[in-house]
Design a protein around this motif. Structure first.
Motif, mmCIF file in Angstrom:
data_model
loop_
_atom_site.group_PDB
_atom_site.id
_atom_site.type_symbol
_atom_site.label_atom_id
_atom_site.label_comp_id
_atom_site.label_asym_id
_atom_site.label_seq_id
_atom_site.Cartn_x
_atom_site.Cartn_y
_atom_site.Cartn_z
ATOM 1 N N GLY A 1 0.802 -1.220 0.000
ATOM 2 C CA GLY A 1 0.000 0.000 0.000
ATOM 3 C C GLY A 1 0.831 1.264 0.000
ATOM 4 N N ILE A 2 2.033 1.221 -0.582
ATOM 5 C CA ILE A 2 2.943 2.359 -0.535
ATOM 6 C C ILE A 2 2.350 3.609 -1.184
ATOM 7 C CG2 ILE A 2 4.169 1.777 -2.670
ATOM 8 C CD1 ILE A 2 6.765 2.689 -1.285
ATOM 9 N N ILE A 3 1.434 3.430 -2.144
ATOM 10 C CA ILE A 3 0.753 4.589 -2.746
ATOM 11 C C ILE A 3 -0.767 4.456 -2.604
ATOM 12 C CG2 ILE A 3 2.597 5.171 -4.381
ATOM 13 C CD1 ILE A 3 0.898 3.768 -6.568
ATOM 14 N N GLY A 4 -1.199 3.684 -1.627
ATOM 15 C CA GLY A 4 -2.628 3.504 -1.400
ATOM 16 C C GLY A 4 -3.249 2.593 -2.446
ATOM 17 N N LYS A 5 -4.557 2.719 -2.611
ATOM 18 C CA LYS A 5 -5.258 1.923 -3.618
ATOM 19 C C LYS A 5 -4.935 2.484 -5.007
ATOM 20 C CE LYS A 5 -7.716 -0.685 -0.770
ATOM 21 N NZ LYS A 5 -7.643 -2.166 -0.719
#
Length: 480
Positions: free
Chosen positions: A185-189
């Motif tokens: 999830g480093i940049i979310g969805k």
């Protein structure tokens, strides 16, 4: 039609050219019994047969045979010079022009088959090998038709065979890292993916007229295989231009697209798309468009929003300007690095500040973007127009230092296959996965026959809602 070259013609050519001194470079059907190798299988050895042994096939042969528990027992190619070159390194292997004869004659002497032919021969050769209970490593894209991908997946599953598609970067450091970071999830969805290559495996010209003499070392009938009969024209088919042509290859999307799609597709745990649209020129019935922009819509997964938009760009000048592709330090929105394809070496030249890598993918999420160059460069996180340090995110996965050596990275995918055949490992790109990825690729290729029209795909029925598109899901096999 072009004159078919007989087995005797090929043997005569080999003698005259000086490459026939290897003894077994003759049609396999005329080899006498005493010339056949004894079928002895020591414990812990994998006996491999290789279909297609030049260009990518030569690389596959080299990396498979570098495994210490491999014995290369058979080599097959429709070009006698290719066979001669390969057998100089594998002098104990039997040689064949026709893979069907090889698989019939050596059924009890082969454990695994490596298929490295033009795309249109992938499925016919692989299916025959699997029917004979052989493990199969097949180059990408897995097949030429969607129906073939599904058939190969089913047969591999039904027979419990070890399979792997040849997408070597699947086992490379940076791609494994990007998968872990996205799934963390480093940049979310993720809601959008952009992927691109400026390569042009397309041909906008007319079909050539007339025919040329078939080279003496080439069996043109066997090269055509199950595809429609066609006259030989020098420079259009064998050895290297077939990717551009609809009867044999799958264009840039089926070449570089498979590599560049692989990591986002795998990281986001995608299935096949619901809709596909290809913005390209009108079809000419012979060559693929030189430029394609393919937009897919996928059902959502645990790593995406409710749905995912994926845009693929290929051909000269790609990708176009897009706000999602503007990098920190960019002077303008046209920020792709303009270099020739030959400028991208195994050392992976790094784009300058503000310049997109020549090939790559951009994940766009709710908490930023992740740029994944192709290849051998670390992914880079971008938030609000600035690069963000991700060293701590990388360190927690204990992957060690980045590897920038193709010589050591390249064989990993092949050795994983052999180790899986030995029961010591598990393949990460088996046909179960490769068939879905290839189906996705091929749906985009089919959409190129209906420019600027959105096609609707039903995975359950394996049909388009647009009936006219369904004729391209499979093809008639020529008897040869």
């Amino acid at each position: 039609m072009s004159k078919k070259i007989s087995n005797q013609d090929r043997r005569d050519f080999l003698k005259k050219s000086g490459v026939g001194a290897l003894g077994l470079l003759a049609a396999p059907s005329v080899l006498s019994a005493h010339e056949k190798l004894r079928a002895i299988k020591p414990d812990g050895r994998i006996r491999t047969a290789h279909i297609g042994v030049a260009n990518m096939g030569a690389a596959d042969l080299n990396d498979i045979s570098s495994h210490p528990q491999v014995d290369v027992v058979a080599l097959c190619d429709v070009d006698a010079i290719n066979l001669s070159t390969a057998r100089k390194k594998h002098s104990k292997a039997r040689v064949f022009f026709d893979y069907r004869v090889m698989l019939d004659e050596m059924a009890d002497e082969i454990d695994a088959v490596i298929v490295s032919t033009p795309d249109h021969t992938h499925a016919p050769a692989s299916l025959m090998a699997m029917q004979k209970d052989k493990h199969v490593y097949c180059q990408k894209p897995l097949t030429h038709y969607v129906s073939e991908s599904r058939a190969m997946k089913k047969m591999a599953q039904d027979k419990g065979l070890v399979t792997q598609m040849g997408i070597q970067v699947h086992s490379f450091y940076d791609y494994k890292l990007a998968t872990l970071l996205i799934q963390d999830g480093i940049i979310g969805k993720v809601h959008t993916v952009h992927a691109w290559s400026p390569k042009s495996w397309g041909y906008n010209g007319a079909e050539p007229e007339g025919e040329d003499p078939v080279p003496a070392q080439l069996d043109w009938n066997l090269w055509l295989g199950t595809s429609a009969e066609r006259s030989y024209k020098e420079g259009y088919y064998h050895p290297g231009n077939w990717r551009k042509l609809m009867d044999y290859g799958c264009g840039t999307l089926g070449d570089m697209g498979v590599h560049i799609f692989d990591t986002p597709y795998n990281a986001l745990n995608l299935d096949v798309p619901r809709t596909i649209k290809n913005e390209c020129r009108e079809p000419n019935g012979y060559g693929y468009p030189e430029n394609n922009t393919v937009t897919y819509e996928f059902p959502g997964t645990e790593y995406t929003g409710k749905s995912l938009k994926w845009i693929w760009y290929d051909g000269p000048g790609m990708p176009p300007s897009h706000e999602d592709l503007v990098l920190p330090g960019a002077k303008n929105k046209t920020n792709a690095k303009k270099t020739s394809q030959t400028d991208i070496s195994l050392d992976a030249k790094v784009a300058g500040e503000g310049e997109l890598p020549e090939q790559g993918a951009m994940f766009v999420g709710t908490k930023g973007r992740l740029l994944l160059p192709h290849f051998m460069q670390l992914p880079r996180k971008i938030v609000r127009g600035k690069y963000v340090d991700i060293s701590k995110d990388i360190a927690k996965h204990n992957l060690g230092e980045p590897v920038r050596n193709y010589a050591s990275e390249g064989p990993k995918h092949y050795h994983q296959f052999i180790d899986a055949c030995l029961g010591k490992d598990k393949c990460t790109a088996p046909f179960e996965y490769a068939a879905r990825l290839t189906e996705t690729i091929l749906l985009g290729v089919i959409a190129g026959r209906f420019p600027n029209q959105t096609l609707h795909w039903d995975s359950e029925t394996a049909k388009f809602a647009e009936e006219e598109a369904n004729q391209y899901l499979g093809g008639d096999y020529r008897e040869f």
